[in-house]
Design a protein around this motif. Sequence first.
Motif, PDB file in Angstrom:
ATOM      1  N   LEU A  35     -37.022  -4.014   9.187  1.00  0.00           N
ATOM      2  CA  LEU A  35     -35.683  -4.557   9.018  1.00  0.00           C
ATOM      3  C   LEU A  35     -34.642  -3.509   9.398  1.00  0.00           C
ATOM      4  O   LEU A  35     -34.887  -2.303   9.248  1.00  0.00           O
ATOM      5  N   PRO A  36     -33.473  -3.929   9.872  1.00  0.00           N
ATOM      6  CA  PRO A  36     -32.429  -2.968  10.231  1.00  0.00           C
ATOM      7  C   PRO A  36     -32.074  -2.070   9.048  1.00  0.00           C
ATOM      8  O   PRO A  36     -31.895  -2.552   7.927  1.00  0.00           O
ATOM      9  N   GLY A  37     -32.022  -0.775   9.300  1.00  0.00           N
ATOM     10  CA  GLY A  37     -31.640   0.182   8.272  1.00  0.00           C
ATOM     11  C   GLY A  37     -32.721   0.512   7.265  1.00  0.00           C
ATOM     12  O   GLY A  37     -32.499   1.292   6.345  1.00  0.00           O
ATOM     13  N   GLU A  38     -33.902  -0.045   7.437  1.00  0.00           N
ATOM     14  CA  GLU A  38     -34.999   0.166   6.493  1.00  0.00           C
ATOM     15  C   GLU A  38     -35.699   1.491   6.820  1.00  0.00           C
ATOM     16  O   GLU A  38     -36.015   1.766   7.972  1.00  0.00           O
ATOM     17  N   SER A  39     -35.963   2.298   5.790  1.00  0.00           N
ATOM     18  CA  SER A  39     -36.689   3.553   6.012  1.00  0.00           C
ATOM     19  C   SER A  39     -38.168   3.254   6.246  1.00  0.00           C
ATOM     20  O   SER A  39     -38.647   2.154   5.953  1.00  0.00           O
ATOM     21  N   ALA A  40     -38.896   4.243   6.748  1.00  0.00           N
ATOM     22  CA  ALA A  40     -40.333   4.078   6.974  1.00  0.00           C
ATOM     23  C   ALA A  40     -41.045   3.757   5.665  1.00  0.00           C
ATOM     24  O   ALA A  40     -41.915   2.883   5.618  1.00  0.00           O
ATOM     25  N   GLU A  42     -39.742   2.314   2.984  1.00  0.00           N
ATOM     26  CA  GLU A  42     -39.372   0.953   2.574  1.00  0.00           C
ATOM     27  C   GLU A  42     -40.118  -0.096   3.394  1.00  0.00           C
ATOM     28  O   GLU A  42     -40.578  -1.100   2.857  1.00  0.00           O
ATOM     29  N   THR A  43     -40.244   0.145   4.693  1.00  0.00           N
ATOM     30  CA  THR A  43     -40.963  -0.795   5.549  1.00  0.00           C
ATOM     31  C   THR A  43     -42.415  -0.908   5.113  1.00  0.00           C
ATOM     32  O   THR A  43     -42.946  -2.011   4.955  1.00  0.00           O
ATOM     33  N   ALA A  44     -43.065   0.230   4.921  1.00  0.00           N
ATOM     34  CA  ALA A  44     -44.486   0.235   4.548  1.00  0.00           C
ATOM     35  C   ALA A  44     -44.703  -0.501   3.228  1.00  0.00           C
ATOM     36  O   ALA A  44     -45.615  -1.333   3.111  1.00  0.00           O
ATOM     37  N   VAL A  45     -43.873  -0.226   2.230  1.00  0.00           N
ATOM     38  CA  VAL A  45     -44.028  -0.856   0.920  1.00  0.00           C
ATOM     39  C   VAL A  45     -43.763  -2.358   1.014  1.00  0.00           C
ATOM     40  O   VAL A  45     -44.520  -3.173   0.468  1.00  0.00           O
ATOM     41  N   ARG A  46     -42.706  -2.747   1.705  1.00  0.00           N
ATOM     42  CA  ARG A  46     -42.384  -4.171   1.831  1.00  0.00           C
ATOM     43  C   ARG A  46     -43.512  -4.929   2.517  1.00  0.00           C
ATOM     44  O   ARG A  46     -43.913  -6.020   2.089  1.00  0.00           O
ATOM     45  N   LEU A  47     -44.063  -4.352   3.581  1.00  0.00           N
ATOM     46  CA  LEU A  47     -45.130  -5.031   4.314  1.00  0.00           C
ATOM     47  C   LEU A  47     -46.418  -5.115   3.490  1.00  0.00           C
ATOM     48  O   LEU A  47     -47.100  -6.145   3.510  1.00  0.00           O
ATOM     49  N   ALA A  48     -46.755  -4.059   2.770  1.00  0.00           N
ATOM     50  CA  ALA A  48     -47.953  -4.099   1.914  1.00  0.00           C
ATOM     51  C   ALA A  48     -47.800  -5.193   0.860  1.00  0.00           C
ATOM     52  O   ALA A  48     -48.720  -5.984   0.627  1.00  0.00           O
ATOM     53  N   ARG A  49     -46.624  -5.256   0.239  1.00  0.00           N
ATOM     54  CA  ARG A  49     -46.347  -6.278  -0.782  1.00  0.00           C
ATOM     55  C   ARG A  49     -46.402  -7.680  -0.171  1.00  0.00           C
ATOM     56  O   ARG A  49     -47.030  -8.591  -0.724  1.00  0.00           O
ATOM     57  N   THR A  50     -45.746  -7.859   0.964  1.00  0.00           N
ATOM     58  CA  THR A  50     -45.698  -9.175   1.617  1.00  0.00           C
ATOM     59  C   THR A  50     -47.096  -9.651   1.990  1.00  0.00           C
ATOM     60  O   THR A  50     -47.446 -10.821   1.793  1.00  0.00           O
ATOM     61  N   LYS A  51     -47.914  -8.749   2.522  1.00  0.00           N
ATOM     62  CA  LYS A  51     -49.277  -9.112   2.903  1.00  0.00           C
ATOM     63  C   LYS A  51     -50.080  -9.557   1.684  1.00  0.00           C
ATOM     64  O   LYS A  51     -50.774 -10.577   1.724  1.00  0.00           O
ATOM     65  N   ALA A  52     -49.996  -8.795   0.605  1.00  0.00           N
ATOM     66  CA  ALA A  52     -50.757  -9.146  -0.602  1.00  0.00           C
ATOM     67  C   ALA A  52     -50.301 -10.488  -1.162  1.00  0.00           C
ATOM     68  O   ALA A  52     -51.120 -11.364  -1.458  1.00  0.00           O
ATOM     69  N   ASP A  68     -50.153  -1.274   4.353  1.00  0.00           N
ATOM     70  CA  ASP A  68     -49.501  -1.097   5.642  1.00  0.00           C
ATOM     71  C   ASP A  68     -49.218   0.386   5.831  1.00  0.00           C
ATOM     72  O   ASP A  68     -49.073   1.128   4.864  1.00  0.00           O
ATOM     73  N   GLN A  69     -49.152   0.760   7.087  1.00  0.00           N
ATOM     74  CA  GLN A  69     -48.909   2.162   7.401  1.00  0.00           C
ATOM     75  C   GLN A  69     -47.804   2.262   8.438  1.00  0.00           C
ATOM     76  O   GLN A  69     -47.825   1.557   9.448  1.00  0.00           O
ATOM     77  N   VAL A  70     -46.846   3.132   8.170  1.00  0.00           N
ATOM     78  CA  VAL A  70     -45.752   3.371   9.099  1.00  0.00           C
ATOM     79  C   VAL A  70     -45.679   4.874   9.339  1.00  0.00           C
ATOM     80  O   VAL A  70     -45.648   5.665   8.403  1.00  0.00           O
ATOM     81  N   ALA A  71     -45.664   5.245  10.606  1.00  0.00           N
ATOM     82  CA  ALA A  71     -45.550   6.655  10.981  1.00  0.00           C
ATOM     83  C   ALA A  71     -44.083   6.964  11.283  1.00  0.00           C
ATOM     84  O   ALA A  71     -43.338   6.101  11.752  1.00  0.00           O
ATOM     85  N   LEU A  72     -43.688   8.205  11.035  1.00  0.00           N
ATOM     86  CA  LEU A  72     -42.296   8.614  11.222  1.00  0.00           C
ATOM     87  C   LEU A  72     -42.241   9.958  11.943  1.00  0.00           C
ATOM     88  O   LEU A  72     -42.914  10.912  11.563  1.00  0.00           O
ATOM     89  N   LEU A  73     -41.408  10.012  12.992  1.00  0.00           N
ATOM     90  CA  LEU A  73     -41.174  11.251  13.734  1.00  0.00           C
ATOM     91  C   LEU A  73     -39.724  11.247  14.194  1.00  0.00           C
ATOM     92  O   LEU A  73     -39.244  10.245  14.752  1.00  0.00           O
ATOM     93  N   ASP A  74     -39.029  12.354  13.975  1.00  0.00           N
ATOM     94  CA  ASP A  74     -37.620  12.472  14.356  1.00  0.00           C
ATOM     95  C   ASP A  74     -36.773  11.339  13.793  1.00  0.00           C
ATOM     96  O   ASP A  74     -35.848  10.841  14.454  1.00  0.00           O
TER      97      ASP A  74
END
Length: 192
Positions: A35-40, A42-52, A68-74
């Motif tokens: 989602l716009p403005g979502e941190s890595a 926040e994205t990972a947690v939201r997707l894990a919750r949504t999937k379950a 869910d897994q989200v990678a972050l660089l720069d």
Amino acid sequence: MQLVLASTSRYRREIIERLGLPLTASAPVCDETPLPGESALETAVRLARTKAMSLATTHPDALIIGGDQVALLDGQQIGKPHTFDKGVEMLRWMSGRTVVFHSALALYNSHTGRLQEDVGLTRVTLRTLSDAQIRSYLTREPDALHCAGSAKSEMLGGALLERVESDDPNSLIGVPLFRLVTMLQNEGVEVL
């Protein structure tokens, strides 16, 4: 209670099966777009919750595991490349650098509505890779195109890595297993 993995990932399934508990797996219903403005995180947690939670109606009396897994660089989230050229581009960018992988885990009790969530963080430093090495890796590990940044730690992917820092070595593969055991115990499931 039935234990259900909301994933089609064979790697996630293999990790959880190490616990020796009966497990079924079903494909979750989830749009994985950040989602716009979502941190890595926040994205990972939201997707894990949504999937379950997406499997609650088809499994009304189950403990459902979402991940869910989200990678972050720069400051940028690194998704799954899905194509060879995009995989090459991502690995060039990550070559010789440290990437933080956020491996979110959700355990949803569809009978009681109880939700537990946690995140395992893993700092991964990749070796400095030549284009020939990147192309060889992606040719020999085509499944890597369905992993965040094409960086798999399993099988040949271990040759990409120079250093891994984590409190749970299973997190990088996609399941913070140590945390999962605690969550299952909180639901009355004894692993040992």
